[in-house]
Design a protein around this motif. Structure first.
Motif, short mmCIF file in Angstrom:
data_model
loop_
_atom_site.label_atom_id
_atom_site.label_comp_id
_atom_site.label_asym_id
_atom_site.label_seq_id
_atom_site.Cartn_x
_atom_site.Cartn_y
_atom_site.Cartn_z
N GLY A 79 0.84 -1.21 0.00
CA GLY A 79 0.00 0.00 0.00
C GLY A 79 0.87 1.25 0.00
O GLY A 79 0.55 2.25 -0.64
N LEU A 83 0.86 4.34 -2.72
CA LEU A 83 0.77 5.77 -2.41
C LEU A 83 1.98 6.54 -2.93
O LEU A 83 1.85 7.67 -3.42
CB LEU A 83 0.58 5.95 -0.90
N THR A 104 -3.27 8.21 10.83
CA THR A 104 -3.15 7.27 9.73
C THR A 104 -1.87 6.47 9.88
O THR A 104 -1.03 6.76 10.75
CB THR A 104 -3.19 7.98 8.36
#
Ligand SMILES: Cc1ncc(COP(=O)(O)O)c(C=O)c1O
Length: 400
Positions: A79, A83, A104
């Motif tokens: 992930g 990003l 986050t």
């Protein structure tokens, strides 16, 4: 005031749960089996495991591209890689600013930092912990280029408001769906609102390939770059060794893709499993004082990456760290929060950007206002009932 005489397990009492709950860290909590083995066998027997020459990665990409209605989908190694690839695609300049939520995983902001842009931290909603749209606009400057809304815990951000702010200020939107595959906002998949979307297949996610992810865009060459180059050394493969700009190798192997194809076909059922037990637990906790059990709302379809239980810290005699420890002793692995402090407080971030301790007060409070319980597709309604008993035992014990 103590409202129950049941001795807590943490104090030597009998735990509510004396068996191991399913965990995503092994087969007890994951749906991995003959379908994955069949796909993997095909790859091994075919002798081609690489992203560039293999076929399974391309098949999985096509499933995501079609499902999300995108121009292009590229599977990548994590992930975080998704990003970073998205930030590279946006061709940020040094000093450009990207708005990010203050709660986050660091994977949300690493790509911003690695492209020499500056993350700018936005406060969160105290209950959902998603980016607070009310706090976005005050951070917008002439250098702001993009917003990264993160759909935390599998619950959607307020995309109507975020998209309207983005349109007004002409900002790109990169949706971080690492925890929110197949989550919906107003009936529409999150990830289909912005310019790019990023998903993680890491071991604890709703579907897994061990590690991995996918990055998608509805408009390839949005900023003059092709998404595929941004994860492949910026190498236009049709040419003899050229590199158009700086980009890492974030390839996803066909071994990961083999598992991904089988997992993707089970995804609706796996999310259903998470939802059934989590929604049941939320129903059981509905009348409990000092907690705000989560579930679907008029706008949000929750996919329960984990079971996040917001609490009112003032309702208890101890803080959420003590509550989490007591719950763990009762047989329910529990953490006080997703991250122990807002993301900007980590040294690796704070030493690079000007931060003040009070810049996102709700994010600070949010870290003391939740209990965070790992969840899995194999957590059943019966497990949820036992977990509910343990939560009630602990929270009654420490109720004010
Ligand atoms: C919200 C969020 N963004 C990004 C990431 C990074 O994903 P990965 O661990 O696959 O690199 C994670 C991982 O947990 C996450 O939760």
């Amino acid at each position: 005031m103590t409202t129950t005489t049941q001795k807590l397990a943490v104090d030597g009492g009998t735990p509510v749960i004396d068996y191991a709950l399913p965990t995503v860290n092994n087969s007890s909590g994951r749906s991995l089996g003959k379908e994955e083995i069949k796909e993997l066998t095909e790859v091994i027997e075919g002798g081609n495991m690489g992203f560039i020459s293999g076929s399974k990665g391309k098949m999985l990409q096509e499933k995501f591209r079609a499902k999300y209605g995108m121009d292009v989908a590229i599977c990548v190694s994590s992930g975080t890689a998704a990003l970073h690839t998205a930030m590279n695609f946006l061709d940020l300049d040094s000093g450009d600013e990207v708005l990010v939520p203050s709660i986050t995983d660091i994977g949300t902001i690493l790509g911003v930092m690695l492209q020499n842009a500056d993350p700018v931290f936005v406060d969160v909603d105290l209950i959902t912990q998603n980016m607070d749209p009310d706090d976005i606009e005050r951070h917008i400057t002439p250098r702001t280029k993009a917003i990264i809304p993160v759909h935390l815990y599998g619950f959607p951000c307020d995309m109507d408001r975020i998209m309207s702010i983005a349109r007004k200020h002409k900002l790109y939107v990169v949706e971080d769906c690492a925890q929110a595959i197949f989550t919906k906002y107003k009936g529409q998949l999150v990830g289909t609102f912005g310019d790019l979307t990023c998903i993680s297949f890491q071991q604890s996610k709703q579907m897994t390939t061990g590690d991995g992810g996918v990055v998608m865009t509805r408009k390839d060459q949005l900023c003059g770059r092709k998404l595929i180059h941004c994860h492949d050394k910026a190498w236009p493969r049709e040419k003899y060794r050229d590199h158009l700009f700086l980009a890492p190798n974030y390839h996803f192997t066909d071994l990961q893709a083999a598992v991904g194809i089988a997992q993707y076909d089970k995804l609706d059922a796996m999310i259903d499993g998470r939802r059934k037990s989590a929604l049941h637990l939320s129903g059981l906790l509905a009348d409990l004082n000092g907690v705000y059990p989560q579930g679907d709302t008029a706008d949000g379809f929750h996919t329960f990456f984990n079971y996040d239980l917001p609490i009112d810290p003032d309702a208890f005699t101890v803080d959420n760290r003590v509550l989490a420890k007591a719950l763990t002793a009762e047989g329910v692995t529990c953490y006080p929060s997703f991250i122990p402090q807002p993301i900007y407080m980590y040294d690796v971030v704070a030493k690079n950007y000007p931060i003040t301790l009070d810049m996102c007060p709700k994010a600070v409070k949010a870290c003391y206002s939740m209990l965070y319980i790992p969840w899995s597709e194999k957590t059943t309604v019966k497990h949820a009932e036992d977990i509910g008993k343990a939560i009630k035992k602990v929270l009654h014990y420490y109720a004010k």
